[in-house]
Scaffold this motif. Structure first.
Motif, PDB file in Angstrom:
ATOM      1  N   ILE A  37      -4.673  -8.188 -12.128  1.00 32.61           N
ATOM      2  CA  ILE A  37      -4.920  -8.071 -11.005  1.00 32.61           C
ATOM      3  C   ILE A  37      -4.782  -8.970  -9.375  1.00 32.61           C
ATOM      4  CG2 ILE A  37      -6.200  -6.639  -9.754  1.00 32.61           C
ATOM      5  CD1 ILE A  37      -7.034  -5.189 -12.133  1.00 32.61           C
ATOM      6  N   GLU A  38      -4.489  -8.447  -8.995  1.00 36.71           N
ATOM      7  CA  GLU A  38      -4.534  -9.390  -7.349  1.00 36.71           C
ATOM      8  C   GLU A  38      -5.406  -9.552  -6.958  1.00 36.71           C
ATOM      9  OE1 GLU A  38      -1.637 -11.313  -3.805  1.00 36.71           O
ATOM     10  OE2 GLU A  38      -1.106  -9.881  -5.643  1.00 36.71           O
ATOM     11  N   TYR A  39      -6.044  -9.764  -6.891  1.00 36.16           N
ATOM     12  CA  TYR A  39      -7.656  -9.473  -5.975  1.00 36.16           C
ATOM     13  C   TYR A  39      -8.119 -10.125  -4.984  1.00 36.16           C
ATOM     14  CZ  TYR A  39     -12.744  -7.761  -5.684  1.00 36.16           C
ATOM     15  OH  TYR A  39     -13.797  -6.986  -5.292  1.00 36.16           O
ATOM     16  N   PRO A  40      -8.519  -8.944  -3.764  1.00 28.42           N
ATOM     17  CA  PRO A  40      -8.589  -9.852  -2.703  1.00 28.42           C
ATOM     18  C   PRO A  40     -10.074 -10.054  -2.698  1.00 28.42           C
ATOM     19  CG  PRO A  40      -8.550  -7.495  -1.557  1.00 28.42           C
ATOM     20  CD  PRO A  40      -8.273  -7.483  -3.542  1.00 28.42           C
ATOM     21  N   VAL A  41     -10.082 -11.318  -2.115  1.00 23.14           N
ATOM     22  CA  VAL A  41     -11.570 -12.237  -1.908  1.00 23.14           C
ATOM     23  C   VAL A  41     -11.475 -12.563  -0.438  1.00 23.14           C
ATOM     24  CG1 VAL A  41     -11.447 -13.372  -3.999  1.00 23.14           C
ATOM     25  CG2 VAL A  41      -9.808 -14.395  -2.021  1.00 23.14           C
ATOM     26  N   SER A  42     -10.797 -12.102   0.183  1.00 22.54           N
ATOM     27  CA  SER A  42     -11.089 -12.153   1.868  1.00 22.54           C
ATOM     28  C   SER A  42     -10.747 -11.256   3.100  1.00 22.54           C
ATOM     29  CB  SER A  42     -11.256 -13.831   2.583  1.00 22.54           C
ATOM     30  OG  SER A  42      -9.833 -14.236   2.178  1.00 22.54           O
ATOM     31  N   ILE A  96      -2.159  -4.664 -10.629  1.00 19.24           N
ATOM     32  CA  ILE A  96      -2.130  -3.981  -8.843  1.00 19.24           C
ATOM     33  C   ILE A  96      -1.963  -5.730  -8.173  1.00 19.24           C
ATOM     34  CG2 ILE A  96      -3.586  -4.027  -7.919  1.00 19.24           C
ATOM     35  CD1 ILE A  96      -5.824  -2.303 -10.172  1.00 19.24           C
ATOM     36  N   TYR A  97      -1.410  -5.438  -7.337  1.00 16.33           N
ATOM     37  CA  TYR A  97      -0.394  -6.600  -6.719  1.00 16.33           C
ATOM     38  C   TYR A  97      -0.253  -6.343  -4.938  1.00 16.33           C
ATOM     39  CZ  TYR A  97       4.117  -4.474  -7.560  1.00 16.33           C
ATOM     40  OH  TYR A  97       4.705  -3.308  -7.621  1.00 16.33           O
ATOM     41  N   ARG A  98      -0.864  -7.259  -4.524  1.00 19.26           N
ATOM     42  CA  ARG A  98      -0.591  -6.722  -3.262  1.00 19.26           C
ATOM     43  C   ARG A  98       1.811  -7.277  -2.396  1.00 19.26           C
ATOM     44  NH1 ARG A  98      -2.420 -11.465   1.183  1.00 19.26           N
ATOM     45  NH2 ARG A  98      -1.884 -12.314  -0.355  1.00 19.26           N
ATOM     46  N   SER A  99       1.600  -6.330  -1.900  1.00 17.52           N
ATOM     47  CA  SER A  99       3.262  -6.113  -2.034  1.00 17.52           C
ATOM     48  C   SER A  99       4.009  -5.945  -0.362  1.00 17.52           C
ATOM     49  CB  SER A  99       4.082  -4.635  -2.880  1.00 17.52           C
ATOM     50  OG  SER A  99       2.842  -3.004  -1.987  1.00 17.52           O
ATOM     51  N   TYR A 100       2.569  -6.387   0.532  1.00 16.02           N
ATOM     52  CA  TYR A 100       3.505  -5.973   1.641  1.00 16.02           C
ATOM     53  C   TYR A 100       1.922  -6.401   3.057  1.00 16.02           C
ATOM     54  CZ  TYR A 100       4.785  -5.591   6.135  1.00 16.02           C
ATOM     55  OH  TYR A 100       5.722  -5.465   7.537  1.00 16.02           O
ATOM     56  N   GLU A 101       2.420  -7.130   3.641  1.00 18.34           N
ATOM     57  CA  GLU A 101       0.991  -7.386   4.398  1.00 18.34           C
ATOM     58  C   GLU A 101       1.918  -7.248   5.909  1.00 18.34           C
ATOM     59  OE1 GLU A 101      -3.440  -9.492   5.763  1.00 18.34           O
ATOM     60  OE2 GLU A 101      -1.578  -9.755   3.374  1.00 18.34           O
ATOM     61  N   THR A 107      -0.627  -3.464   1.936  1.00 21.68           N
ATOM     62  CA  THR A 107      -0.117  -2.655   0.771  1.00 21.68           C
ATOM     63  C   THR A 107      -0.691  -3.112  -0.244  1.00 21.68           C
ATOM     64  OG1 THR A 107       1.198  -1.414   2.548  1.00 21.68           O
ATOM     65  CG2 THR A 107       2.104  -1.210   0.239  1.00 21.68           C
ATOM     66  N   PHE A 108      -1.013  -2.044  -1.107  1.00 24.78           N
ATOM     67  CA  PHE A 108      -1.319  -2.997  -2.707  1.00 24.78           C
ATOM     68  C   PHE A 108      -0.602  -1.907  -3.252  1.00 24.78           C
ATOM     69  CE2 PHE A 108      -4.395  -4.974  -0.699  1.00 24.78           C
ATOM     70  CZ  PHE A 108      -4.442  -6.712  -2.234  1.00 24.78           C
ATOM     71  N   GLU A 109       0.602  -1.846  -4.352  1.00 20.35           N
ATOM     72  CA  GLU A 109       1.133  -1.237  -5.242  1.00 20.35           C
ATOM     73  C   GLU A 109      -0.114  -1.555  -6.989  1.00 20.35           C
ATOM     74  OE1 GLU A 109       4.897  -0.606  -5.587  1.00 20.35           O
ATOM     75  OE2 GLU A 109       4.874  -2.276  -4.128  1.00 20.35           O
ATOM     76  N   ALA A 110       0.032   0.180  -7.986  1.00 19.70           N
ATOM     77  CA  ALA A 110      -0.758  -0.328  -8.823  1.00 19.70           C
ATOM     78  C   ALA A 110       0.577   0.232 -10.161  1.00 19.70           C
ATOM     79  CB  ALA A 110      -2.174   0.246  -9.027  1.00 19.70           C
ATOM     80  N   GLU A 111       0.698  -0.267 -11.069  1.00 22.75           N
ATOM     81  CA  GLU A 111       0.943   0.860 -12.147  1.00 22.75           C
ATOM     82  C   GLU A 111       0.123   0.291 -13.386  1.00 22.75           C
ATOM     83  OE1 GLU A 111       5.835   1.224 -13.335  1.00 22.75           O
ATOM     84  OE2 GLU A 111       4.595  -1.235 -14.201  1.00 22.75           O
ATOM     85  N   VAL A 112      -0.232   1.809 -14.137  1.00 22.32           N
ATOM     86  CA  VAL A 112      -1.190   2.052 -15.100  1.00 22.32           C
ATOM     87  C   VAL A 112      -0.204   2.033 -16.325  1.00 22.32           C
ATOM     88  CG1 VAL A 112      -2.704   2.608 -16.054  1.00 22.32           C
ATOM     89  CG2 VAL A 112      -3.162   2.509 -13.664  1.00 22.32           C
ATOM     90  N   ILE A 113       0.309   1.894 -17.532  1.00 23.49           N
ATOM     91  CA  ILE A 113       0.530   1.716 -18.438  1.00 23.49           C
ATOM     92  C   ILE A 113      -0.559   2.511 -20.214  1.00 23.49           C
ATOM     93  CG2 ILE A 113       2.825   1.978 -19.963  1.00 23.49           C
ATOM     94  CD1 ILE A 113       3.989  -0.070 -17.856  1.00 23.49           C
ATOM     95  N   ASP A 114       0.342   3.853 -20.755  1.00 27.67           N
ATOM     96  CA  ASP A 114      -0.664   4.033 -21.659  1.00 27.67           C
ATOM     97  C   ASP A 114       0.947   4.540 -22.726  1.00 27.67           C
ATOM     98  OD1 ASP A 114      -3.214   4.152 -20.978  1.00 27.67           O
ATOM     99  OD2 ASP A 114      -2.826   5.752 -19.874  1.00 27.67           O
ATOM    100  N   LYS A 115       0.633   3.302 -24.091  1.00 29.44           N
ATOM    101  CA  LYS A 115       1.043   4.055 -24.907  1.00 29.44           C
ATOM    102  C   LYS A 115       0.406   4.381 -26.555  1.00 29.44           C
ATOM    103  CE  LYS A 115       4.403   0.270 -24.095  1.00 29.44           C
ATOM    104  NZ  LYS A 115       5.290  -0.532 -24.192  1.00 29.44           N
ATOM    105  N   ASP A 116       0.720   5.583 -26.796  1.00 29.12           N
ATOM    106  CA  ASP A 116       0.054   5.842 -27.801  1.00 29.12           C
ATOM    107  C   ASP A 116       1.524   6.491 -28.313  1.00 29.12           C
ATOM    108  OD1 ASP A 116       0.014   8.176 -26.495  1.00 29.12           O
ATOM    109  OD2 ASP A 116      -2.310   8.334 -26.408  1.00 29.12           O
TER     110      ASP A 116
END
Length: 216
Positions: A37-42, A96-101, A107-116
């Motif tokens: 996760i690309e987390y915003p610190v400021s 999760i990552y910042r993709s535009y500013e 803008t931040f984008e996210a992708e969650v992948i679940d596998k069972d």
């Protein structure tokens, strides 16, 4: 007047600083959890809080009173541990990552992948106003109606697996800007939300323009 202009300009030029927070653990019966996760610190205060809350929503956890970097690292470890307890036999990966500013939005984008026994993907794209922190809506991005947005999604569906046979059967979800593209979230086979990537130069006529000629 000069003081007001300086204040507005200072806010508009506040760009985000981020750090990458990761967590990776394995449990019993092929259960695992990994996150990057690309987390915003400021950054601009109002949008900073909104992005952090959105990240918590992707992680499916409540927003704590404090969410500085150290607090978030602890929160992510707790999410990881709880998932290993609750999700028997499921592998989950989160990115999760910042993709535009620019000066007016981020803008931040996210992708969650679940596998069972199957693989499920959930994607999201969130653009936040730096002026007041709100998440931009579809109506703030597009100047056309929903039927036209569906046509554009259908045209730019690429290799997304479709369970429907026409644009009319699509559903318009959230939307956001990245560099040169507009992302619209919609349905696809084995997706709880799929990113339809619409090329900005080719759909510009259907978009709202910012006062300065930019995105927002």
């Amino acid at each position: 007047m000069f003081a007001l202009l300086f204040s507005v300009t200072a806010v508009a030029q506040t760009f985000f600083s981020t750090t990458t927070v990761t967590c990776s653990e394995k449990g019993d019966r092929r259960t695992s959890f990994s996150a990057s996760i690309e987390y915003p610190v400021s950054g601009e205060k109002k949008s900073l809080g909104a992005v952090r809350e959105w990240i918590c929503s992707i992680l499916e956890t409540d927003v704590p009173d404090k969410l500085e970097e150290a607090d978030f690292r602890s929160l992510l470890r707790n999410c990881c541990g709880q998932f290993l307890i609750d999700a028997d036999g499921t592998e989950r990966s989160i990115e999760i990552y910042r993709s535009y500013e620019d000066e007016s939005c981020v803008t931040f984008e996210a992708e969650v992948i679940d596998k069972d026994s199957e693989k499920w993907i959930s994607q999201d794209c969130a653009t936040f106003s730096k002026r007041d922190g709100h998440r931009l809506t579809v109506d703030e991005i597009f100047a056309c109606g929903e039927s036209k947005i569906k046509e554009l999604m259908w045209e730019y569906r690429g290799d997304l697996p479709m369970a429907v046979g026409s644009a009319k059967e699509l559903v318009v979800g959230e939307a956001g800007y990245i560099d040169g593209w507009v992302i619209v979230i919609g349905p696809a086979v084995n997706y709880t939300g799929a990113a339809y990537r619409l090329r900005y130069p080719e759909i510009e006529q259907y978009l709202r323009k910012g006062h300065s000629g930019g995105y927002y």
